[in-house]
Write an enzyme that holds these catalytic residues in place. Structure first.
Site, PDB file in Angstrom:
ATOM      1  N   ASP A   1       0.825  -1.232   0.000  1.00  0.00           N
ATOM      2  CA  ASP A   1       0.000   0.000   0.000  1.00  0.00           C
ATOM      3  C   ASP A   1       0.851   1.271   0.000  1.00  0.00           C
ATOM      4  O   ASP A   1       0.602   2.197  -0.768  1.00  0.00           O
ATOM      5  CB  ASP A   1      -1.066  -0.006   1.115  1.00  0.00           C
ATOM      6  CG  ASP A   1      -0.551  -0.074   2.536  1.00  0.00           C
ATOM      7  OD1 ASP A   1       0.662  -0.315   2.744  1.00  0.00           O
ATOM      8  OD2 ASP A   1      -1.379   0.120   3.469  1.00  0.00           O
TER       9      ASP A   1
ATOM     10  N   ALA B   1      -3.646  -8.190  17.243  1.00  0.00           N
ATOM     11  CA  ALA B   1      -3.707  -9.418  16.440  1.00  0.00           C
ATOM     12  C   ALA B   1      -3.418  -9.136  14.973  1.00  0.00           C
ATOM     13  O   ALA B   1      -3.465 -10.030  14.139  1.00  0.00           O
ATOM     14  CB  ALA B   1      -5.082 -10.060  16.580  1.00  0.00           C
TER      15      ALA B   1
ATOM     16  N   SER C   1      -7.475  -3.082  14.724  1.00  0.00           N
ATOM     17  CA  SER C   1      -8.402  -2.512  15.703  1.00  0.00           C
ATOM     18  C   SER C   1      -8.309  -0.985  15.675  1.00  0.00           C
ATOM     19  O   SER C   1      -9.299  -0.301  15.938  1.00  0.00           O
ATOM     20  CB  SER C   1      -8.104  -3.047  17.094  1.00  0.00           C
ATOM     21  OG  SER C   1      -6.767  -2.785  17.447  1.00  0.00           O
TER      22      SER C   1
ATOM     23  N   ASP D   1      -5.745  -0.226   5.682  1.00  0.00           N
ATOM     24  CA  ASP D   1      -6.625  -0.615   6.788  1.00  0.00           C
ATOM     25  C   ASP D   1      -7.870   0.278   6.859  1.00  0.00           C
ATOM     26  O   ASP D   1      -8.985  -0.191   7.058  1.00  0.00           O
ATOM     27  CB  ASP D   1      -5.872  -0.538   8.122  1.00  0.00           C
ATOM     28  CG  ASP D   1      -4.576  -1.333   8.096  1.00  0.00           C
ATOM     29  OD1 ASP D   1      -4.421  -2.181   7.204  1.00  0.00           O
ATOM     30  OD2 ASP D   1      -3.713  -1.094   8.963  1.00  0.00           O
TER      31      ASP D   1
HETATM   32  C1  GLA Z   1      -0.176  -2.487   8.489  1.00  0.00           C
HETATM   33  C2  GLA Z   1      -0.379  -1.091   7.932  1.00  0.00           C
HETATM   34  C3  GLA Z   1      -0.949  -1.128   6.510  1.00  0.00           C
HETATM   35  C4  GLA Z   1      -0.136  -2.057   5.621  1.00  0.00           C
HETATM   36  C5  GLA Z   1       0.100  -3.400   6.305  1.00  0.00           C
HETATM   37  C6  GLA Z   1       1.026  -4.290   5.539  1.00  0.00           C
HETATM   38  O1  GLA Z   1      -1.424  -3.115   8.647  1.00  0.00           O
HETATM   39  O2  GLA Z   1      -1.256  -0.368   8.752  1.00  0.00           O
HETATM   40  O3  GLA Z   1      -0.996   0.174   5.982  1.00  0.00           O
HETATM   41  O4  GLA Z   1       1.070  -1.458   5.247  1.00  0.00           O
HETATM   42  O5  GLA Z   1       0.629  -3.253   7.615  1.00  0.00           O
HETATM   43  O6  GLA Z   1       0.445  -4.672   4.339  1.00  0.00           O
END
Ligand code: GLA
Length: 388
Positions: free
Chosen positions: A39, A129, A133, A178
């Site tokens: 991302d 986890a 969250s 996320d």
């Molecule tokens: C975490 C970060 C995301 C992404 C993932 C790995 O969840 O918050 O932005 O970079 O790691 O894919």
């Protein structure tokens, strides 16, 4: 369970603040089906929102103060809107308060003119986890405030607000996956996101119709160097892109890898190879889901895990064991999910094999002397919404 949390968060709001909330809003955690660390490289991701949510009961105040309570802590954080700044808040309250600050920062709200807020949070998204969250808190709070302050922002704008809170207020250098997953999730679907254009498309997963489910294996391990490791990987990707003369690794294709191997040192090359091949795997997964369905994506999930383990080096022995055990016990595919250095793995599993997998994973962890993992199935679910 959701019904209970809605009632609980309202009751807690009333008890803590002595008034009735204007409503209850919620937003889910996420699991990433495939596309890890792509991302922030302007690449592709394919996460889905899960059926574990954070609920926010929110009410307007007639002064310019904010109070936030949650079941994460007994403490109620309280601050004036015009005092909000990244260095005055620490801990969990940084997520909800960071959202309010980010709305001002991004020019969506004039924090000198809006009414104050009381916010109470409840959640069944497991913390630590790797299931976001924090994005669930940001999504629920942003979605609620957008309505109460009548900002008229769309879901992608609200996801950017959440990411700004996370990056600039909390200080975690994450990408936007996320928050986008939490805001834009759909029932039975994954969200295919082009992180450069921030365009999102729902991709039907068809799990139920193929008698499949997704098992989360939460290793309960969280390595102390997780945030340092994340930062370091991000820096390697940026260094790799600069050395290859492109704005982001999104602009490097699998065909460019032989040239990259000549130009880069071994570690940077392997970091780059993970991102480049992972972007391709996301595109291949979307295509495979559309043309052949979910039973055909197993090898892509497995290859993604190997790439994270060997090239990006963000897995840990507990995650590798979870993945290998799931594969041996009949999973169609399995991989760690999220930022890495601990957290959870996911396995795509025929429904009838779920208990067999759980028993196998528990047994394997016990045999290796690891603590007992927590395993549960998740259903791809709807993103942020108003509950009542
Ligand atoms: C975490 C970060 C995301 C992404 C993932 C790995 O969840 O918050 O932005 O970079 O790691 O894919």
């Amino acid at each position: 369970m959701s019904q209970d949390l809605r009632d609980i968060v309202r009751a807690e709001f009333e008890q803590a603040f002595g008034t009735t909330p204007a409503g209850v809003w919620s937003s889910p955690g996420r699991a990433n089906l495939i596309g890890e660390h792509t991302d922030y490289n302007d690449g592709f991701v394919l996460p889905f929102a899960i059926d574990r949510r954070t609920f926010a009961a929110v009410g307007l105040r007639d002064d310019a103060r904010i109070r936030v309570g949650s079941t994460f802590s007994d403490e109620i954080a309280e601050i004036a809107l015009d005092e909000l700044s990244p260095d005055v808040v620490s801990g969990w309250a940084g997520y909800p308060l960071g959202v309010v600050w980010a709305l001002g920062q991004l020019g969506h709200a004039d924090l000198a003119a809006v009414p104050g807020l009381d916010i109470m949070l409840e959640s069944d998204v497991p913390v630590g986890a790797g299931l976001s969250s924090s994005a669930a808190i940001e999504g629920a709070v942003a979605f609620a405030i957008d309505e109460l302050w009548r900002l008229g922002l769309d879901r992608v704008q609200l996801a950017r607000v959440g990411r700004t809170a996370e990056n600039e207020f909390v200080g975690a250098p994450t990408g936007i996956m996320d928050q986008m997953a939490s805001l834009l999730g759909r029932d039975d679907s994954a969200v295919f996101i082009d992180c450069r254009t921030q365009e999102a498309t729902a991709v039907d997963l068809g799990l139920a119709e193929h008698d499949l489910t997704i098992l989360v294996i939460d290793t309960q391990v969280e390595h102390a160097h997780a945030s340092g490791g994340y930062r370091e990987r991000r820096a390697s990707c940026e260094a790799g892109a600069a050395a290859l003369g492109v704005p982001a690794l999104r602009d490097v294709t699998v065909d460019d890898l032989p040239r990259a191997k000549e130009l880069l040192d071994d570690v940077t090359f392997r970091r780059v190879r993970h991102i480049v091949t992972e972007n391709q795997r996301v595109l291949d997964t979307v295509e495979t889901l559309r043309t052949q369905g979910p039973r055909a994506i197993g090898e892509l999930l497995d290859a993604s895990h190997r790439s994270m383990r060997d090239d990006f080096e963000i897995s840990v022995p507990e995650l590798d064991l979870a993945v290998e055990t799931a594969q041996a016990a009949g999973a169609i595919g399995a991989r760690m999910t999220g930022g890495g250095f601990g957290g959870s793995a996911i396995a795509l599993v025929p429904r009838e094999l779920v208990s067999r997998l759980q028993v196998a994973v528990d047994g394997a962890f016990a045999e290796h002397g690891y603590g007992q993992p927590v395993t549960f199935t998740v259903t791809p679910s709807e993103g942020a919404r108003r509950e009542v």
